[in-house]
Every structure is written in C-alpha cells, then in structure tokens.
Design a protein around this motif. Structure first.
Motif, short mmCIF file in Angstrom:
data_model
loop_
_atom_site.label_atom_id
_atom_site.label_comp_id
_atom_site.label_asym_id
_atom_site.label_seq_id
_atom_site.Cartn_x
_atom_site.Cartn_y
_atom_site.Cartn_z
N THR A 1 -2.74 -2.66 6.38
CA THR A 1 -2.24 -2.66 7.75
C THR A 1 -1.46 -1.38 8.02
O THR A 1 -1.00 -0.69 7.11
N MET A 2 -1.28 -1.06 9.31
CA MET A 2 -0.54 0.13 9.69
C MET A 2 0.97 -0.05 9.49
O MET A 2 1.72 0.92 9.42
N LYS A 3 1.42 -1.31 9.40
CA LYS A 3 2.83 -1.59 9.21
C LYS A 3 2.99 -2.55 8.04
O LYS A 3 2.09 -3.31 7.72
N GLY A 4 4.16 -2.53 7.43
CA GLY A 4 4.45 -3.45 6.33
C GLY A 4 5.68 -3.03 5.57
O GLY A 4 5.79 -1.88 5.15
N VAL A 5 6.64 -3.96 5.42
CA VAL A 5 7.90 -3.62 4.76
C VAL A 5 8.25 -4.61 3.65
O VAL A 5 9.41 -4.77 3.29
#
Length: 450
Positions: free
Chosen positions: A177-181
């Motif tokens: 995914t383009m985001k992920g923390v």
C-alpha cells in the motif's frame, strides 16, 4: 566449501581464482582481498542456503550486484564469500492498477523503468549508471539520480522488501500500500544498509504516472561555477519544481569535450541542465531561463525536440566515464542544504587549488548533492596524501554547512574514517547495536558502512 557446493545446484559456487577476481571489486580504485569463493545465486532459497552455511562456518559474506558502486561496499575482503545477485533478474509483478512492481535484485534499473513505461508509468530513481546498475545495488546504497530533485531517492520508491538474514531466515518488511505505519520502519532501515544487515532478494517498488509529454529541457552556460550554483538556488527558491537540475564544472565539461567534442566554449566555466515534466513545463522552463540569465548565464537555450533534450542529458551521463579517462578517481558525494550550494562549490574549488589537486565536479544541484571527483595518477594503491587532504577539507566543509558525508553512494570503505565527525558517539553506538541484532556474528559485509 565442499558442503556448500553440494547444497547448491551445479555451477552456483565458483572457486576458480580468476573468475572470483572478476566479482571482487566495484568501480573504485580499491584493491580487493582474496575471496575464498563466490556464489552466483538465482533464487531466494539459494541465498538462504548460502547464508546458513556462512553463519555455521563464521565466513564473512560480501553481497554484490553489478559492481557499479563508488564507495567500496562491494569490494571483497580477505577470506570472504562473495554472494552475487546479478542473475536474479525477474520482474515478478507489475501492477498498473496499484502502480507497483515487484522485482528481484538483479534487475537493471533502466529495464524496470522501460517495463513500467509500457503501461504509462515510470520507475522514478535514475542514477547515472541506470543502464548498468541493478535494483539491489540501488537499494543497498539508497541511490538517487538525476530525477531525485522531484521524485526522491530509492527509499522514497520502496514499499516493502524480502530480506534473507545472516542466519538464513527470511524477513518480509513493509507493504503493498501507499501508506502504512505498523511497527518500526524496517524497510527504510534496510535501504541504504550496504549489505551489512541482510541480503535483499525482492523489492516491492512504487511506480509513478509517466508524464504525458516529454519534459522540456534547458541548458545554460556560465563563466563562473559559483554563479551557476547561485542560479540553482534561485530556481529552487522561485518554486519552479524542476524534475532535473544538473550542474557540471569546467573540468568535467573539458573531459567530455576532449572525448566527445561537444563544442565547449573557451569562456564556459559551468553548465546547468534543467528539465520540467510538469503540465506547464514550457512556462517553468522559461522562468528557469530568466533566473539563469539574472544570475550571470551567458547563454541559455531550450531544446526544441525530444532528441535535443536526450542529447543534453546524455552529456551529463557521460561525466563519470569522461573523468575515468583522465586517471584514477576518488569519487565523493557530499550533500548540503540547497541554500548552501554556492558556498559548498566555492569550498570544493578552494580545496583543489590549495592542495594542487584536479577536482572535476558535477552536482545533482536541485537537492544539494555535490560529486567532487578527485583525479590522480593510476598505479597508486590509494590516493596520494594531497588528495586525501583535499577530500578531508571538502568533507569538513560539507558538515560545517549542515550537510552530510554521502548523499547516495554510501559509506562503504572509503568514508569510514570520517564517520565519527558526522555521527557522533551516541549514534555510532546505536548503529552498532542495531547491526548486532541482525548480524550477531558480524559476517555481513564486515568493515563496511558503520
């Protein structure tokens, strides 16, 4: 070594000294140590088998890709096992819908970009060696390139990794995914680690939408290198958002002209090559031309065809090979805040004059990344004292200006003597502790990077 040969498919382990030597060095002047053997891996499992064997026998491992590195990170050390990944060349997935690609470490950088462009996408990182360097090597050094002023370095295009650890375990980091923390950023940790923590065997990489039209390109000539650097600062401050902004000094241009006869004018001391791939690229390039003229450019011209643009960029990509024709090269890549670029350029020129050393300088000027190349006579085991003295002066100037010792080439062997100046004892200690977590036996590229 016999049990490793038996554990891998036929032909994977190389023991012939002459063949091993061909895998033992990168593009630096550094002489390699005598390696015990080389493994030419084709799969993740072969990498895992190799590292399990190396851990069991306490054999140091030096991973490598195409050997285009400029800091000595892929240089063999005495008694090591070279682990070559250049045969792992599959792009296992390319998803236009998700704008990602999954690639093995031996994929040539330009080949991935060409594969992406068939779908209207592009792979943004483009080091000058993009036609011969590999994705794995780019990941290991967090390589940048000509387009990084707009699109960032390799880490900015890396979403996830498959890594084989020193003991043979397989680690998967990151995401698609383009985001992920979720959790700590292990992906970012491995990118730029120069093979000291594990071996990257696959990467999930971010692709970007390719510009609909070829970028607009400008070339400007200056009678002062510092004036050219001032033009760069003005272009950035004006918000022109170039997709490329490359700076070449007189010594570099002369080396290229002596080789390729590009028609270098006697008064030209620097050339600035800029591009914009924005929707209003013509307007952006016109403004860049005005700023160049306001800062002393004697000539500024916009390319009228894509072929002319390619020819201008080709001049920049010839820079390193042209300098190699002059002698042995100590290639450095300090990076400073963009506003400090003119002062950094002056410091490089002063160091060359003070120590009577030929320094040919190019820069990814839009992000403050300066490549001073110290040229010396071939045949020396290492650069003569005056070259090291000039380099020391340049490194200290970069740190004084709020910069760093390396923007994209990595530390390898060449910069370790200066690390303490930038990192300090607390950072150095923490980095060694991190290394020990992933590589407690210290077999992964020991003596490099930290």
């Amino acid at each position: 070594m016999k049990d490793l040969i038996a554990a891998l498919p036929e032909g994977r382990v190389v023991t012939d000294p002459d063949v091993i030597d061909s895998y033992a060095r990168d593009r630096t002047f550094l002489g390699p140590g005598q390696a015990a053997g080389a493994v030419l891996a084709r799969t993740r499992d072969e990498v895992a088998t190799t590292l399990k064997w190396a851990s069991a026998h306490r054999v140091p491992v030096v991973p490598r890709g195409a050997g285009t590195g400029l800091a000595g990170a892929a240089t063999a050390i005495e008694g090591c096992l070279i682990l070559s990944l250049h045969r792992m060349t599959a792009i296992t997935e390319l998803s236009p819908a998700d704008e990602i690609a999954v690639a093995q470490p031996g994929v040539i950088t330009a080949d991935l970009d060409r594969a992406a462009r068939a779908h209207g996408l592009m792979y943004a990182p483009d080091p000058s060696s993009y036609e011969i360097s590999t994705i794995g090597g780019n990941l290991a050094t967090n390589a940048g390139g000509l387009r990084c002023v707009k699109y960032g370095v390799t880490r900015d295009s890396t979403l996830g990794l498959e890594v084989v650890l020193a003991d043979g375990r397989v680690l998967n980091t990151g995401r698609r995914t383009m985001k992920g923390v979720t959790g700590y950023d292990l992906t970012g940790l491995f990118v730029g680690s120069e093979g000291t923590l594990g071996v990257i065997t696959e990467a999930t990489l971010r692709l970007r939408r390719a510009p609909a039209e070829p970028p607009a390109t400008i070339a400007a000539e200056f009678t002062s290198f510092r004036d050219a650097a001032a033009a760069v600062a003005a272009i950035i401050a004006a918000g022109c958002q170039p997709s490329m902004l490359e700076l070449l000094d007189r010594a570099t241009l002369k080396a290229i002209d002596d080789w390729k006869h590009i028609g270098l004018e006697a008064a030209t001391q620097a050339m600035l090559i800029g591009q914009s791939d924005a929707a209003d690229s013509a307007t952006a390039i016109a403004r860049m031309g005005e700023l160049c003229e306001e800062n002393g450019a004697t000539f500024a011209a916009v390319s009228s065809t894509p072929q002319e643009a390619e020819e201008l960029v080709a001049v920049r990509r010839l820079a390193y090979e042209a300098k190699e024709r002059l002698g042995a090269c100590l290639v450095e890549d300090v990076c400073v805040p963009r506003s400090a670029l003119p002062e950094m350029i002056s410091a490089v020129e002063a160091a060359g004059a003070r120590h009577d050393v030929l320094i040919c300088t190019v820069a990814h000027a839009g992000d403050g990344n300066v490549h001073p190349v110290f040229v010396f006579d071939r045949g020396f085991a290492e650069p003569p004292p005056q070259v090291w003295a000039a380099a020391d002066e340049v490194f200290r100037a970069a740190l004084r200006l709020g910069g760093t010792l390396t923007g994209e080439h990595g530390v390898g062997l060449l910069k370790r003597r200066w690390l303490a100046l930038e990192a300090g004892p607390v950072v150095t200690g923490l980095q060694r502790e991190i290394k020990a977590v992933f590589d407690p036996l210290n077999i992964m590229n020991p003596g490099k990077a930290i």
